[in-house]
Design an enzyme around this catalytic site. Structure first.
Site, PDB file in Angstrom:
ATOM      1  N   HIS A  44       0.838  -1.207   0.000  1.00 13.02           N
ATOM      2  CA  HIS A  44       0.000   0.000   0.000  1.00 13.02           C
ATOM      3  C   HIS A  44       0.876   1.263   0.000  1.00 13.02           C
ATOM      4  O   HIS A  44       0.595   2.218  -0.715  1.00 13.02           O
ATOM      5  CB  HIS A  44      -0.863   0.060   1.266  1.00 13.02           C
ATOM      6  CG  HIS A  44      -1.871  -1.038   1.401  1.00 13.02           C
ATOM      7  ND1 HIS A  44      -1.953  -1.848   2.507  1.00 13.02           N
ATOM      8  CD2 HIS A  44      -2.862  -1.449   0.565  1.00 13.02           C
ATOM      9  CE1 HIS A  44      -2.942  -2.704   2.365  1.00 13.02           C
ATOM     10  NE2 HIS A  44      -3.511  -2.499   1.194  1.00 13.02           N
ATOM     11  N   LYS A  74     -17.304  -7.637   7.575  1.00 16.06           N
ATOM     12  CA  LYS A  74     -16.062  -8.367   7.873  1.00 16.06           C
ATOM     13  C   LYS A  74     -15.648  -8.058   9.305  1.00 16.06           C
ATOM     14  O   LYS A  74     -15.890  -6.972   9.801  1.00 16.06           O
ATOM     15  CB  LYS A  74     -14.937  -7.859   6.961  1.00 16.06           C
ATOM     16  CG  LYS A  74     -14.838  -8.551   5.630  1.00 16.06           C
ATOM     17  CD  LYS A  74     -13.480  -8.219   5.028  1.00 16.06           C
ATOM     18  CE  LYS A  74     -13.505  -8.119   3.522  1.00 16.06           C
ATOM     19  NZ  LYS A  74     -12.297  -7.483   2.986  1.00 16.06           N
ATOM     20  N   ARG A  82      -1.761  -5.804  -8.716  1.00 19.37           N
ATOM     21  CA  ARG A  82      -0.639  -6.685  -8.413  1.00 19.37           C
ATOM     22  C   ARG A  82      -0.437  -7.698  -9.528  1.00 19.37           C
ATOM     23  O   ARG A  82       0.570  -7.743 -10.183  1.00 19.37           O
ATOM     24  CB  ARG A  82      -0.874  -7.429  -7.100  1.00 19.37           C
ATOM     25  CG  ARG A  82      -0.715  -6.561  -5.884  1.00 19.37           C
ATOM     26  CD  ARG A  82      -1.237  -7.233  -4.668  1.00 19.37           C
ATOM     27  NE  ARG A  82      -2.647  -7.526  -4.827  1.00 19.37           N
ATOM     28  CZ  ARG A  82      -3.479  -7.841  -3.852  1.00 19.37           C
ATOM     29  NH1 ARG A  82      -3.024  -7.957  -2.630  1.00 19.37           N
ATOM     30  NH2 ARG A  82      -4.742  -8.067  -4.074  1.00 19.37           N
ATOM     31  N   SER A  98      -2.816  -7.810   2.681  1.00 12.00           N
ATOM     32  CA  SER A  98      -3.017  -7.687   4.131  1.00 12.00           C
ATOM     33  C   SER A  98      -3.462  -9.018   4.713  1.00 12.00           C
ATOM     34  O   SER A  98      -3.043  -9.407   5.801  1.00 12.00           O
ATOM     35  CB  SER A  98      -4.076  -6.628   4.442  1.00 12.00           C
ATOM     36  OG  SER A  98      -3.629  -5.371   4.034  1.00 12.00           O
TER      37      SER A  98
HETATM   38  O1  PNS Z   1      -8.559  -3.299   0.338  1.00 17.10           O
HETATM   39  P1  PNS Z   1      -9.765  -3.887  -0.315  1.00 17.10           P
HETATM   40  O2  PNS Z   1     -10.614  -4.619   0.698  1.00 17.10           O
HETATM   41  O3  PNS Z   1      -9.411  -4.752  -1.483  1.00 17.10           O
HETATM   42  O4  PNS Z   1     -10.624  -2.642  -0.872  1.00 17.10           O
HETATM   43  C1  PNS Z   1     -11.832  -2.835  -1.553  1.00 17.10           C
HETATM   44  C2  PNS Z   1     -12.603  -1.515  -1.731  1.00 17.10           C
HETATM   45  C3  PNS Z   1     -12.801  -0.826  -0.387  1.00 17.10           C
HETATM   46  C4  PNS Z   1     -11.821  -0.593  -2.625  1.00 17.10           C
HETATM   47  C5  PNS Z   1     -13.967  -1.883  -2.377  1.00 17.10           C
HETATM   48  O5  PNS Z   1     -14.531  -2.917  -1.664  1.00 17.10           O
HETATM   49  C6  PNS Z   1     -14.937  -0.705  -2.400  1.00 17.10           C
HETATM   50  O6  PNS Z   1     -14.785   0.226  -3.150  1.00 17.10           O
HETATM   51  N1  PNS Z   1     -15.972  -0.796  -1.539  1.00 17.10           N
HETATM   52  C7  PNS Z   1     -16.995   0.217  -1.415  1.00 17.10           C
HETATM   53  C8  PNS Z   1     -18.360  -0.308  -1.866  1.00 17.10           C
HETATM   54  C9  PNS Z   1     -18.646   0.054  -3.316  1.00 17.10           C
HETATM   55  O7  PNS Z   1     -18.520   1.191  -3.727  1.00 17.10           O
HETATM   56  N2  PNS Z   1     -19.021  -0.955  -4.086  1.00 17.10           N
HETATM   57  C10 PNS Z   1     -19.398  -0.772  -5.464  1.00 17.10           C
HETATM   58  C11 PNS Z   1     -18.209  -0.776  -6.382  1.00 17.10           C
HETATM   59  S1  PNS Z   1     -17.980  -2.363  -6.986  1.00 17.10           S
END
Ligand code: PNS
Length: 159
Positions: A16, A40, A89, A127
């Site tokens: 990150h 979660k 990645r 993570s």
């Molecule tokens: O670190 P992560 O858990 O891979 O991050 C995922 C994240 C937070 C970027 C993604 O889950 C997100 O944008 N969540 C917010 C919900 C949302 O907007 N969902 C619709 C888009 S698909």
């Protein structure tokens, strides 16, 4: 140009931090948006995750750490943000990220997603793997800064 880098950051890793540093060079302001995810059970509370990120980015003057619940596009609309930045990645990341980028643009045409290739050094890092290695007694010093490792050790001792 202002960018937003969203994620769970449970906890922040060198992977990150690599994306944060490189995006902060490009942005006027880089918002790091930490997801409050009730479904979660995170290792670190939202306050702890924010504090670990703040410490990891204290040398970057144009980084602002925020938290969010719900849709990322709502955050995008609430701040003066020009684009979302995501780290890619491996090919395995691509399909899901592609889907999310398309859906976000479907909801708001201005919500562009820019992808930054992760430094190969951190190409395998996540993570969840760092948490797993740590919970099984492995060292994680090479994956996250000392203050994050210390916080993980404290969590383990609390249990
Ligand atoms: O670190 P992560 O858990 O891979 O991050 C995922 C994240 C937070 C970027 C993604 O889950 C997100 O944008 N969540 C917010 C919900 C949302 O907007 N969902 C619709 C888009 S698909």
């Amino acid at each position: 140009m202002n960018l937003i880098y969203p994620g769970s950051f449970d906890p922040i890793t060198y992977g990150h931090i690599d994306i944060v540093k490189r995006s902060a060079v490009l942005a006027d302001t880089l918002y790091i948006a930490v997801l409050i995810n009730h479904s979660k059970k995170p290792m670190f509370s939202i306050e702890e995750r924010v504090e670990l990120i703040r410490q990891a980015t204290s040398d970057l003057a144009n980084v602002v750490v925020i938290t969010f619940e719900g849709l990322l596009v709502n955050v995008f609309q609430s701040y003066p943000i020009d684009a979302i930045v995501k780290g890619l990645r491996a090919i395995s990341d691509f399909e899901y990220e592609f889907q999310m980028a398309q859906i976000n643009r479907e909801m708001d045409l201005r919500a562009e997603t820019l992808f930054m290739m992760t430094n190969p050094e951190w190409g395998y890092l996540s993570s969840s793997l760092v948490r797993e290695i740590h919970s099984l007694g492995g060292g994680v010093e090479q994956f996250a800064p000392p203050h994050v490792v210390a916080a993980m050790n404290r969590k383990l001792e609390e249990r």
